[in-house]
Design a protein around this motif. Sequence first.
Motif, mmCIF file in Angstrom:
data_model
loop_
_atom_site.group_PDB
_atom_site.id
_atom_site.type_symbol
_atom_site.label_atom_id
_atom_site.label_comp_id
_atom_site.label_asym_id
_atom_site.label_seq_id
_atom_site.Cartn_x
_atom_site.Cartn_y
_atom_site.Cartn_z
ATOM 1 N N LEU A 1 0.852 -1.192 0.000
ATOM 2 C CA LEU A 1 0.000 0.000 0.000
ATOM 3 C C LEU A 1 0.888 1.243 0.000
ATOM 4 C CD1 LEU A 1 -2.615 -1.283 2.556
ATOM 5 C CD2 LEU A 1 -3.109 -0.700 0.184
ATOM 6 N N SER A 2 0.509 2.231 -0.794
ATOM 7 C CA SER A 2 1.326 3.434 -0.937
ATOM 8 C C SER A 2 0.967 4.463 0.133
ATOM 9 C CB SER A 2 1.101 4.050 -2.316
ATOM 10 O OG SER A 2 -0.204 4.617 -2.391
ATOM 11 N N PRO A 3 1.858 5.434 0.386
ATOM 12 C CA PRO A 3 1.519 6.515 1.315
ATOM 13 C C PRO A 3 0.227 7.227 0.925
ATOM 14 C CG PRO A 3 3.860 6.549 0.860
ATOM 15 C CD PRO A 3 3.269 5.530 -0.072
ATOM 16 N N GLN A 4 0.039 7.456 -0.378
ATOM 17 C CA GLN A 4 -1.178 8.143 -0.809
ATOM 18 C C GLN A 4 -2.422 7.308 -0.528
ATOM 19 O OE1 GLN A 4 -1.329 11.257 -1.679
ATOM 20 N NE2 GLN A 4 -3.564 11.128 -1.815
ATOM 21 N N GLN A 5 -2.325 6.000 -0.711
ATOM 22 C CA GLN A 5 -3.461 5.136 -0.417
ATOM 23 C C GLN A 5 -3.775 5.137 1.071
ATOM 24 O OE1 GLN A 5 -1.813 1.669 -2.385
ATOM 25 N NE2 GLN A 5 -3.443 1.699 -3.924
ATOM 26 N N LEU A 6 -2.736 5.208 1.909
ATOM 27 C CA LEU A 6 -2.971 5.257 3.349
ATOM 28 C C LEU A 6 -3.558 6.602 3.768
ATOM 29 C CD1 LEU A 6 0.135 3.351 4.760
ATOM 30 C CD2 LEU A 6 -2.206 2.521 4.409
ATOM 31 N N LYS A 7 -3.199 7.654 3.072
ATOM 32 C CA LYS A 7 -3.833 8.950 3.340
ATOM 33 C C LYS A 7 -5.313 8.899 2.962
ATOM 34 C CE LYS A 7 0.428 11.619 2.725
ATOM 35 N NZ LYS A 7 1.183 12.561 1.861
ATOM 36 N N GLU A 8 -5.612 8.194 1.879
ATOM 37 C CA GLU A 8 -7.012 8.020 1.487
ATOM 38 C C GLU A 8 -7.743 7.166 2.518
ATOM 39 O OE1 GLU A 8 -9.751 6.484 -2.263
ATOM 40 O OE2 GLU A 8 -7.568 6.427 -2.427
ATOM 41 N N PHE A 9 -7.064 6.156 3.045
ATOM 42 C CA PHE A 9 -7.649 5.349 4.121
ATOM 43 C C PHE A 9 -8.073 6.242 5.281
ATOM 44 C CE2 PHE A 9 -5.925 4.073 8.302
ATOM 45 C CZ PHE A 9 -6.967 3.272 8.737
ATOM 46 N N VAL A 10 -7.206 7.171 5.685
ATOM 47 C CA VAL A 10 -7.529 8.073 6.789
ATOM 48 C C VAL A 10 -8.736 8.937 6.434
ATOM 49 C CG1 VAL A 10 -6.728 10.049 8.121
ATOM 50 C CG2 VAL A 10 -5.205 8.118 7.754
ATOM 51 N N ASP A 11 -8.797 9.414 5.195
ATOM 52 C CA ASP A 11 -9.945 10.224 4.761
ATOM 53 C C ASP A 11 -11.245 9.430 4.889
ATOM 54 O OD1 ASP A 11 -8.287 12.348 4.152
ATOM 55 O OD2 ASP A 11 -8.146 11.868 2.012
ATOM 56 N N ILE A 12 -11.199 8.149 4.515
ATOM 57 C CA ILE A 12 -12.394 7.305 4.604
ATOM 58 C C ILE A 12 -12.787 7.096 6.059
ATOM 59 C CG2 ILE A 12 -13.340 5.004 4.124
ATOM 60 C CD1 ILE A 12 -11.497 4.969 1.623
ATOM 61 N N ILE A 13 -11.788 6.889 6.931
ATOM 62 C CA ILE A 13 -12.073 6.741 8.364
ATOM 63 C C ILE A 13 -12.757 8.004 8.889
ATOM 64 C CG2 ILE A 13 -10.994 6.653 10.654
ATOM 65 C CD1 ILE A 13 -11.183 3.931 9.328
ATOM 66 N N GLN A 14 -12.256 9.163 8.489
ATOM 67 C CA GLN A 14 -12.841 10.419 8.961
ATOM 68 C C GLN A 14 -14.273 10.584 8.463
ATOM 69 O OE1 GLN A 14 -10.281 13.781 8.645
ATOM 70 N NE2 GLN A 14 -11.847 15.260 9.161
ATOM 71 N N CYS A 15 -14.507 10.274 7.197
ATOM 72 C CA CYS A 15 -15.856 10.398 6.631
ATOM 73 C C CYS A 15 -16.807 9.367 7.231
ATOM 74 C CB CYS A 15 -15.819 10.223 5.112
ATOM 75 S SG CYS A 15 -15.024 11.577 4.245
ATOM 76 N N THR A 16 -16.285 8.202 7.567
ATOM 77 C CA THR A 16 -17.127 7.110 8.055
ATOM 78 C C THR A 16 -17.407 7.213 9.539
ATOM 79 O OG1 THR A 16 -16.206 5.637 6.351
ATOM 80 C CG2 THR A 16 -17.342 4.588 8.198
ATOM 81 N N LEU A 17 -16.399 7.554 10.320
ATOM 82 C CA LEU A 17 -16.525 7.524 11.780
ATOM 83 C C LEU A 17 -16.598 8.901 12.427
ATOM 84 C CD1 LEU A 17 -14.016 4.656 12.672
ATOM 85 C CD2 LEU A 17 -16.481 4.493 12.325
ATOM 86 N N GLY A 18 -15.891 9.884 11.862
ATOM 87 C CA GLY A 18 -15.921 11.216 12.449
ATOM 88 C C GLY A 18 -14.546 11.864 12.524
ATOM 89 N N ASP A 19 -14.545 13.124 12.901
ATOM 90 C CA ASP A 19 -13.310 13.911 12.907
ATOM 91 C C ASP A 19 -12.277 13.389 13.910
ATOM 92 O OD1 ASP A 19 -14.257 15.561 10.935
ATOM 93 O OD2 ASP A 19 -14.981 17.107 12.310
ATOM 94 N N LYS A 20 -12.719 12.982 15.084
ATOM 95 C CA LYS A 20 -11.757 12.530 16.100
ATOM 96 C C LYS A 20 -10.985 11.306 15.614
ATOM 97 C CE LYS A 20 -11.142 11.057 20.891
ATOM 98 N NZ LYS A 20 -10.154 10.039 20.488
ATOM 99 N N GLU A 21 -11.725 10.308 15.142
ATOM 100 C CA GLU A 21 -11.065 9.097 14.670
ATOM 101 C C GLU A 21 -10.145 9.400 13.495
ATOM 102 O OE1 GLU A 21 -14.880 7.788 16.654
ATOM 103 O OE2 GLU A 21 -14.236 9.417 15.359
ATOM 104 N N GLY A 22 -10.612 10.281 12.598
ATOM 105 C CA GLY A 22 -9.781 10.660 11.464
ATOM 106 C C GLY A 22 -8.527 11.401 11.895
ATOM 107 N N HIS A 23 -8.674 12.319 12.823
ATOM 108 C CA HIS A 23 -7.530 13.090 13.325
ATOM 109 C C HIS A 23 -6.516 12.186 13.994
ATOM 110 C CE1 HIS A 23 -5.351 15.375 16.454
ATOM 111 N NE2 HIS A 23 -5.328 16.346 15.545
ATOM 112 N N ASP A 24 -6.997 11.266 14.824
ATOM 113 C CA ASP A 24 -6.086 10.374 15.549
ATOM 114 C C ASP A 24 -5.332 9.454 14.584
ATOM 115 O OD1 ASP A 24 -6.994 11.542 17.853
ATOM 116 O OD2 ASP A 24 -8.275 9.869 18.455
ATOM 117 N N ALA A 25 -6.048 8.913 13.599
ATOM 118 C CA ALA A 25 -5.406 8.034 12.613
ATOM 119 C C ALA A 25 -4.401 8.799 11.773
ATOM 120 C CB ALA A 25 -6.458 7.377 11.721
#
Length: 244
Positions: free
Chosen positions: A206-230
Amino acid sequence: MNKVFIIGLLTTILLFPQYMFAQNNSTDRMALQPKDQSIIAISALTAKGDLVNLKPALNKGLESGLTINEIKEAIVHLYAYCGFPRSIRGLQTFMEVIDERKEKGLIDETGPDISPINNEASKYDRGKQILAELTKTPQDGKPAGYAAFAPVIEVFLKEHLFADIFERDILTYAQRELVTVSVISAIGGAEPMLRSHLNICLNVGLSPQQLKEFVDIIQCTLGDKEGHDARAVLNEVLKAKNLD
């Protein structure tokens, strides 16, 4: 001919920057496939116990091309990180979704079953080999930390998690790691484990960009706190590897 040549040359010069931008933009994005995006959302919502929002995520996963067995495998995998209750409730919700889709005349692809594992080595040795492959680190050192404090958990990890679970096919190592980091991000308070598995994500392709997208999905799915922490943990991982 000269006039035609000059016009062609000028056109090429004018279009070249746009072409290069398009190429660079495409390379920079390296987006996660829709199936993998759905794996992240399904895993995070199951781990969180948000069954209301899990239903549309499961529908989207099937529509993105995930098979029934791929989704089942993702939900089974995550029990190792968030427990049987969350995993079983996720499976029960998935059963409801499949039944509802059948009532609408939607028949989803079941997909291949798990292949038999023909390996005569002990589960401990198989798990140790898989962990070494994932971490790119030899597993022959003396146990330390929690493994020294409670040796049995180190045995459980190698025999069950990395042999019984990670050795199964249907999902790739990369997809299993996406399930894992999604669950850890959802439950929170496990930053060292998230850091470790984000490193494994890079190891399995997995590339750094894909992992950044993973974080974006976490934020959209769960919320700002989870996204910020990840995102904070991911930034640490990328900075340590000079990939930020």
